[in-house]
Design an enzyme around this catalytic site. Structure first.
Site, PDB file in Angstrom:
ATOM      1  N   HIS A  29       0.857  -1.196   0.000  1.00  0.00           N
ATOM      2  CA  HIS A  29       0.000   0.000   0.000  1.00  0.00           C
ATOM      3  C   HIS A  29       0.892   1.245   0.000  1.00  0.00           C
ATOM      4  O   HIS A  29       1.931   1.269   0.657  1.00  0.00           O
ATOM      5  CB  HIS A  29      -0.927  -0.009   1.215  1.00  0.00           C
ATOM      6  CG  HIS A  29      -1.997   1.031   1.111  1.00  0.00           C
ATOM      7  ND1 HIS A  29      -1.753   2.363   1.337  1.00  0.00           N
ATOM      8  CD2 HIS A  29      -3.305   0.947   0.749  1.00  0.00           C
ATOM      9  CE1 HIS A  29      -2.874   3.048   1.130  1.00  0.00           C
ATOM     10  NE2 HIS A  29      -3.833   2.209   0.771  1.00  0.00           N
ATOM     11  N   GLU A  53      -4.073   2.035  -7.488  1.00  0.00           N
ATOM     12  CA  GLU A  53      -4.474   3.115  -6.592  1.00  0.00           C
ATOM     13  C   GLU A  53      -3.605   4.350  -6.862  1.00  0.00           C
ATOM     14  O   GLU A  53      -2.491   4.454  -6.317  1.00  0.00           O
ATOM     15  CB  GLU A  53      -4.296   2.703  -5.131  1.00  0.00           C
ATOM     16  CG  GLU A  53      -5.135   1.523  -4.717  1.00  0.00           C
ATOM     17  CD  GLU A  53      -5.430   1.557  -3.216  1.00  0.00           C
ATOM     18  OE1 GLU A  53      -6.614   1.528  -2.856  1.00  0.00           O
ATOM     19  OE2 GLU A  53      -4.489   1.641  -2.421  1.00  0.00           O
TER      20      GLU A  53
HETATM   21  P1  PGA Z   1      -9.764   5.757   0.028  1.00  0.00           P
HETATM   22  O1  PGA Z   1      -8.559   4.751   0.304  1.00  0.00           O
HETATM   23  O2  PGA Z   1     -10.915   4.937  -0.493  1.00  0.00           O
HETATM   24  O3  PGA Z   1     -10.060   6.366   1.385  1.00  0.00           O
HETATM   25  O4  PGA Z   1      -9.284   6.754  -0.947  1.00  0.00           O
HETATM   26  C1  PGA Z   1      -8.291   3.678  -0.551  1.00  0.00           C
HETATM   27  C2  PGA Z   1      -7.045   2.948  -0.086  1.00  0.00           C
HETATM   28  O5  PGA Z   1      -6.114   3.603   0.404  1.00  0.00           O
HETATM   29  O6  PGA Z   1      -6.967   1.728  -0.203  1.00  0.00           O
END
Ligand code: PGA
Length: 230
Positions: free
Chosen positions: A85, A157
């Site tokens: 992440h 992401e």
């Molecule tokens: P968010 O986070 O939906 O709050 O933008 C997603 C993540 O970090 O996995």
């Protein structure tokens, strides 16, 4: 579709128990995966959610103070684990090489990795998003055998979208997902400010196989709306 819930560092014991009861009431045919903080893992009582962790040690059991091994996660019936992440890459300085080791440890215990990748705002402005993602994925995945490699769930992401309310255009998402899919036969989730208001637009992206939700994961009633619209 996969709907993975990343609680991040949120919810104390009592709050979490109540929260899981609310999640258990969500009606959906989509696969829901819950990734609580480590200490809440033993408090997941459910028949509808699959259990995930948010991180794993790159080592096996032993003298690694503060770490949690894949073997320990397995003993709590953890089936999936988020790795790489961007918050950990940034604050804990996790490298692609370390993430690769974590993935190997997870596969030793038959736990499926959910591998996050994505670019910063500066990297996108410099037109380097594909280069960054290719590097993140190739170091983590390319030494795995085909069977294991294909099992990894990839989560695209964009870092500038996480927790900011900024969402890439559908064209930007499709471009990255199709780039990933041109190299890997994997499921690709989208993560970054996805919620029950923007899902009607996001779901037009045919390349998205599911979502990794941070903020929305903490709001069960909005989650019900989200899965209804999916
Ligand atoms: P968010 O986070 O939906 O709050 O933008 C997603 C993540 O970090 O996995």
């Amino acid at each position: 579709m996969i709907v993975a819930l990343n609680n991040k560092c949120n919810l104390g014991k009592e709050e979490f128990i109540k929260y899981v009861e609310e999640l258990n009431n969500i009606k959906t045919t989509h696969q829901m995966i819950l990734a609580p903080t480590f200490i809440n893992i033993p408090n997941v009582k459910t028949t509808t959610l699959d259990l995930a962790a948010q991180n794993v040690s790159s080592d096996t059991n032993g003298a690694h103070t503060g770490e949690v091994s894949a073997e320990q996660l397995k003993s709590y019936n953890v089936k999936y684990c988020i790795v790489g992440h961007s918050e950990r890459r940034d604050k804990q300085k996790e490298t692609n090489e370390e993430i690769k080791l974590k993935i190997e440890k997870l596969f030793d215990q038959d736990i499926i990795p959910i591998l996050c990748c994505g670019e910063t705002k500066e990297e996108r402005l410099d037109g380097k998003e594909k280069e960054i993602i290719e590097e993140e994925l190739s170091i983590a995945l390319d030494s795995l055998d085909e069977e294991k490699k294909n099992k990894v769930i990839i989560a695209y992401e964009p870092i500038w979208s996480i927790g900011t309310g900024l969402i890439p255009t559908n064209e930007q998402i499709e471009e990255i997902n199709n780039f990933i899919k041109s190299k890997y036969n994997n499921k690709v989730l989208y993560g970054g400010s996805a919620n029950d208001s923007n899902i009607d637009e996001l779901k037009k992206c045919s390349s998205i196989d599911g979502y990794l939700l941070g903020g929305l994961s903490l709001k069960p009633s909005n989650l019900q709306d989200f899965v209804n619209k999916l």
